[in-house]
Scaffold this motif. Sequence first.
Motif, PDB file in Angstrom:
ATOM      1  N   SER A  43     -13.204   2.495   5.127  1.00 45.52           N
ATOM      2  CA  SER A  43     -12.051   3.605   5.162  1.00 45.52           C
ATOM      3  C   SER A  43     -11.604   4.272   4.852  1.00 45.52           C
ATOM      4  O   SER A  43     -11.815   5.439   3.714  1.00 45.52           O
ATOM      5  N   VAL A  44     -10.144   5.496   5.641  1.00 39.35           N
ATOM      6  CA  VAL A  44     -10.284   6.286   5.407  1.00 39.35           C
ATOM      7  C   VAL A  44      -8.688   5.861   4.671  1.00 39.35           C
ATOM      8  O   VAL A  44      -7.546   5.948   5.201  1.00 39.35           O
ATOM      9  N   LEU A  45      -8.756   7.430   3.478  1.00 42.83           N
ATOM     10  CA  LEU A  45      -7.093   7.131   3.462  1.00 42.83           C
ATOM     11  C   LEU A  45      -6.895   8.358   3.035  1.00 42.83           C
ATOM     12  O   LEU A  45      -7.381   8.828   2.244  1.00 42.83           O
TER      13      LEU A  45
ATOM     14  N   PHE B 211      -6.575   5.571 -10.211  1.00 44.64           N
ATOM     15  CA  PHE B 211      -5.812   5.100 -10.652  1.00 44.64           C
ATOM     16  C   PHE B 211      -5.916   3.296 -10.633  1.00 44.64           C
ATOM     17  O   PHE B 211      -6.531   2.486  -9.843  1.00 44.64           O
TER      18      PHE B 211
ATOM     19  N   VAL C 289      -2.236   8.702   6.680  1.00 41.34           N
ATOM     20  CA  VAL C 289      -3.105   8.046   8.135  1.00 41.34           C
ATOM     21  C   VAL C 289      -3.932   7.450   6.853  1.00 41.34           C
ATOM     22  O   VAL C 289      -5.071   7.884   5.719  1.00 41.34           O
ATOM     23  N   LEU C 290      -3.709   5.839   7.871  1.00 41.58           N
ATOM     24  CA  LEU C 290      -4.838   5.120   6.603  1.00 41.58           C
ATOM     25  C   LEU C 290      -5.820   4.360   7.868  1.00 41.58           C
ATOM     26  O   LEU C 290      -5.239   3.931   8.512  1.00 41.58           O
ATOM     27  N   GLN C 291      -6.957   4.165   7.760  1.00 42.31           N
ATOM     28  CA  GLN C 291      -8.058   3.484   8.395  1.00 42.31           C
ATOM     29  C   GLN C 291      -9.395   2.886   8.125  1.00 42.31           C
ATOM     30  O   GLN C 291      -9.605   3.060   6.984  1.00 42.31           O
ATOM     31  N   ILE C 292      -9.342   1.780   8.994  1.00 45.16           N
ATOM     32  CA  ILE C 292     -10.061   0.936   8.011  1.00 45.16           C
ATOM     33  C   ILE C 292     -11.292   0.658   9.103  1.00 45.16           C
ATOM     34  O   ILE C 292     -10.832   0.411  10.319  1.00 45.16           O
ATOM     35  N   HIS C 293     -11.644   1.580   8.946  1.00 44.60           N
ATOM     36  CA  HIS C 293     -13.041   1.131  10.104  1.00 44.60           C
ATOM     37  C   HIS C 293     -14.287  -0.248   9.730  1.00 44.60           C
ATOM     38  O   HIS C 293     -14.385   0.085   8.482  1.00 44.60           O
TER      39      HIS C 293
ATOM     40  N   ASP D   8      -6.649  -0.418  -6.706  1.00 45.01           N
ATOM     41  CA  ASP D   8      -5.054  -1.063  -6.456  1.00 45.01           C
ATOM     42  C   ASP D   8      -5.232  -0.772  -5.319  1.00 45.01           C
ATOM     43  O   ASP D   8      -4.577  -2.141  -4.591  1.00 45.01           O
ATOM     44  N   ILE D   9      -5.229   0.191  -4.297  1.00 40.11           N
ATOM     45  CA  ILE D   9      -5.361   0.525  -2.829  1.00 40.11           C
ATOM     46  C   ILE D   9      -6.688  -0.735  -2.532  1.00 40.11           C
ATOM     47  O   ILE D   9      -6.357  -0.955  -1.010  1.00 40.11           O
TER      48      ILE D   9
ATOM     49  N   THR E  61      -5.330  11.982 -13.171  1.00 41.17           N
ATOM     50  CA  THR E  61      -5.946  11.341 -12.702  1.00 41.17           C
ATOM     51  C   THR E  61      -6.472  11.163 -12.064  1.00 41.17           C
ATOM     52  O   THR E  61      -6.280  11.519 -10.746  1.00 41.17           O
ATOM     53  N   PHE E  62      -7.290  10.246 -11.599  1.00 49.41           N
ATOM     54  CA  PHE E  62      -8.520  10.337 -10.218  1.00 49.41           C
ATOM     55  C   PHE E  62      -8.662   8.894 -10.248  1.00 49.41           C
ATOM     56  O   PHE E  62      -8.461   8.871  -8.476  1.00 49.41           O
TER      57      PHE E  62
ATOM     58  N   LYS F  34      -3.981  -0.125 -11.563  1.00 45.94           N
ATOM     59  CA  LYS F  34      -3.071  -0.146 -12.746  1.00 45.94           C
ATOM     60  C   LYS F  34      -3.810  -1.916 -13.192  1.00 45.94           C
ATOM     61  O   LYS F  34      -2.851  -1.498 -14.949  1.00 45.94           O
TER      62      LYS F  34
ATOM     63  N   PHE G 137       2.710  15.573  -5.630  1.00 49.52           N
ATOM     64  CA  PHE G 137       2.275  16.033  -4.252  1.00 49.52           C
ATOM     65  C   PHE G 137       3.859  15.413  -3.233  1.00 49.52           C
ATOM     66  O   PHE G 137       4.021  14.398  -4.311  1.00 49.52           O
TER      67      PHE G 137
ATOM     68  N   ARG H 134       0.649  12.987  -8.971  1.00 47.20           N
ATOM     69  CA  ARG H 134      -0.143  14.109  -8.979  1.00 47.20           C
ATOM     70  C   ARG H 134       1.219  15.712  -8.216  1.00 47.20           C
ATOM     71  O   ARG H 134       0.235  16.457  -7.658  1.00 47.20           O
TER      72      ARG H 134
ATOM     73  N   ILE I  68       0.959  -1.387   0.091  1.00 47.01           N
ATOM     74  CA  ILE I  68       0.162   0.123  -0.113  1.00 47.01           C
ATOM     75  C   ILE I  68       1.107   1.512  -0.010  1.00 47.01           C
ATOM     76  O   ILE I  68       0.717   2.762  -0.469  1.00 47.01           O
TER      77      ILE I  68
ATOM     78  N   LEU J  21       2.024   2.403  -3.753  1.00 47.44           N
ATOM     79  CA  LEU J  21       1.229   2.674  -4.239  1.00 47.44           C
ATOM     80  C   LEU J  21       0.542   4.273  -3.886  1.00 47.44           C
ATOM     81  O   LEU J  21       0.718   4.667  -4.752  1.00 47.44           O
TER      82      LEU J  21
ATOM     83  N   GLU K 245      -8.747  15.125  -4.122  1.00 44.45           N
ATOM     84  CA  GLU K 245      -9.524  13.227  -4.166  1.00 44.45           C
ATOM     85  C   GLU K 245      -8.918  12.281  -5.628  1.00 44.45           C
ATOM     86  O   GLU K 245      -8.387  12.534  -6.835  1.00 44.45           O
ATOM     87  N   PHE K 246      -8.948  10.923  -4.849  1.00 39.33           N
ATOM     88  CA  PHE K 246      -8.471   9.946  -5.863  1.00 39.33           C
ATOM     89  C   PHE K 246      -8.620   8.914  -5.306  1.00 39.33           C
ATOM     90  O   PHE K 246      -9.706   8.070  -4.358  1.00 39.33           O
TER      91      PHE K 246
ATOM     92  N   LEU L  39      -5.818  13.571  -0.617  1.00 42.19           N
ATOM     93  CA  LEU L  39      -4.003  14.363  -0.078  1.00 42.19           C
ATOM     94  C   LEU L  39      -4.443  15.640   0.021  1.00 42.19           C
ATOM     95  O   LEU L  39      -5.502  16.485  -0.397  1.00 42.19           O
TER      96      LEU L  39
ATOM     97  N   SER M  20      -8.650   4.550  -5.616  1.00 44.15           N
ATOM     98  CA  SER M  20      -7.403   3.721  -6.457  1.00 44.15           C
ATOM     99  C   SER M  20      -8.144   2.460  -5.873  1.00 44.15           C
ATOM    100  O   SER M  20      -7.973   1.389  -4.849  1.00 44.15           O
TER     101      SER M  20
ATOM    102  N   LEU N  24      -6.425  -4.194  -1.304  1.00 47.79           N
ATOM    103  CA  LEU N  24      -4.954  -4.546  -0.924  1.00 47.79           C
ATOM    104  C   LEU N  24      -5.533  -3.827  -0.048  1.00 47.79           C
ATOM    105  O   LEU N  24      -5.758  -5.170   1.724  1.00 47.79           O
ATOM    106  N   ILE N  25      -6.355  -3.519   0.517  1.00 44.41           N
ATOM    107  CA  ILE N  25      -7.345  -3.094   1.938  1.00 44.41           C
ATOM    108  C   ILE N  25      -7.733  -4.492   2.043  1.00 44.41           C
ATOM    109  O   ILE N  25      -8.299  -5.103   3.799  1.00 44.41           O
TER     110      ILE N  25
END
Lengths: 328, 328
Positions: B128-130, B227, A129-133, B109-110, B224-225, B229, A123, A121, A110, A113, B104-105, B94, B107, B113-114
């Motif tokens: 999920s919060v990323l 993602f 911060v990644l939180q899975i609620h 792919d992410i 890109t909004f 792969k 950036f 972007r 992750i 990615l 905003e984006f 972001l 993914s 994985l989550i």
Amino acid sequence: MDSAATFLDSLRPAGSKRSSKRDLIVNVFLRQEGHLTADTLVELIRGADERISRATIYRTLQWMVDAGIARKVDFGEGRFRFEHSYRHPRHFHLICRTCNRSFEFLSSDIESLIEEVASARSFAPRQSVLQIHGTCDACRTGRPPLAEGGATELLFARDALRIAIATERSGLDFYARAARMTKDPRGRRVFEKLAEEEKEHLGTLEKRYRELLQQDPQLESRPTFLFFKGAANGLFAAGAEQLTKGVNDRDALMIGIKCERGSHRFFKRYGEKFEDSEGKRIFLEFADEERAHLALLIREYRALVQRQRARSGRRGKRQRPRAGASRA
Amino acid sequence: MDSAATFLDSLRPAGSKRSSKRDLIVNVFLRQEGHLTADTLVELIRGADERISRATIYRTLQWMVDAGIARKVDFGEGRFRFEHSYRHPRHFHLICRTCNRSFEFLSSDIESLIEEVASARSFAPRQSVLQIHGTCDACRTGRPPLAEGGATELLFARDALRIAIATERSGLDFYARAARMTKDPRGRRVFEKLAEEEKEHLGTLEKRYRELLQQDPQLESRPTFLFFKGAANGLFAAGAEQLTKGVNDRDALMIGIKCERGSHRFFKRYGEKFEDSEGKRIFLEFADEERAHLALLIREYRALVQRQRARSGRRGKRQRPRAGASRA
DNA sequence: CTAGGTGCAAATAATTTGCAGAGGC
DNA sequence: GCCTCTGCAAATTATTTGCACCTAG
């Protein structure tokens, strides 16, 4: 925990005074495992029969964050929680909305990615911060809360070792196979030597793994902390597959160089990312070892090319080492 | 925006009264682009020369969240922000710590994985919060804030179409190649037919893409909004590569089935994940089309096996369709 | 007429700050 | 003695609530 005190001393910012209250707060805080709220900490200190003001707790928590001992985390509850960061890498969270417990994990996949998205972007990411609620296993099924208490440091070290061992195994396999199919005796000896080293290193790592297991008898059965697909089969697995009959000595060396380079990069980069911890040390030591192997392979590759060129008389097809082989 | 009103009507929870104040707040809110704080909204309404109480704003925001019109997001600033969710899929962020803007984006792919991590921990994820915190391009380099204003809906539709088109192209390539190398005339005709359909569908998608571009002349140059792969080269690219000389008619059909199945699953699963939007519709329509192709291929595969079995007389090696072909 | 909707002011809740006194160096 | 740490109480900030009044259905 012996070195923790030294560590703390080293962190005390200049111009700060030792204070029994602050020391008490810091010590109580570091002794805890999870993600504390300021209020929990107040209760804990009050429980240790000390009068303390909320303001002092808040000030000390802020001081710890500034000193790098603690991290402030926000689970969207309308107040902050704090976790210590001593030998405790930055990580992501699974947060159970039923029991409010949270579980930590890391995912190299992750993270990669995230870096890609940020870079797409333009950036400059500083922190993610990644939180899975959701709902945790214990809350969803009946009630088997499954003996907690995994100190993250141990889990991280365990998973780092597992990855290192898997890579070492695939490396051993790769070099043994390469040695078998290399015709040039000198090249064969290089591969044999590397296989030998991998085997030895593998032994060291496995010993270390066993030692780690003794620190926590349940360690092996605890859930994965560090997710990293790439190394599930070892970073040399792909290279080993390429070693088919059609491959000549030079190709074999080149494949080895690529594997070592990839492996070295991964371990170096990942090792540097973490704060002091057993896992970090494992990654960095491993990266060093891979760097030495890489150097050896490159030297051998160059020598082989030189000999081939000499043998094929002046004006052979003058093959140059392919791009990549010459960069250190 | 015409259907937005109808949509809103449909959302009004039972037993709520139409009220000019609430309507005003909702309308002002939906007209905004970014992530508003309650306070910003108060100022906006006051600017529209109306007296309004903070409490009403808070109550209306909560009402919108309950009604599914808005989402409450927490960027760790110590207060919440709100974003509308009408035709605006859940996404990641972001967040620039310098200018406080957020981008905003999505993914795929992410997200995969989550899901893997959650499943490895037997955790039932709900949301999920990323957040990637850091510095945005504009703040880091000089000052080219680069014309904002990408309505997320358009970006999502654009990226969904791009993925669909890439997949369609690779599908066309795959079927054309398969038709060329299939010996059995009936099988060849099936592939030709599918290639024909892909080509036609490709035309439709490209037309739709051009239409989309007209809604925003800068659409193509926006970042890109979504993602993903897997579909960069189309979901059939891997299959097309497998179509080498050694492949017989049956293998070709089977590879096609695998590609269509993967593609159908991806589009269905991803399409279902989103709330109503152009992007969602594109994904689901596409999934339907793939399902039809899949059915056709499976039918043909079965027929071919049957004919082969009949032709090889009783007691040929009795090859059975490989696992997977018989599941619908 | 009556269940909501709204404004105002007061209540919460987490966290921060001002200030005077206590304590380490 | 100086400068930092500490406690207490008051201030701040974002958000929620109680309550009396208003308005659509």
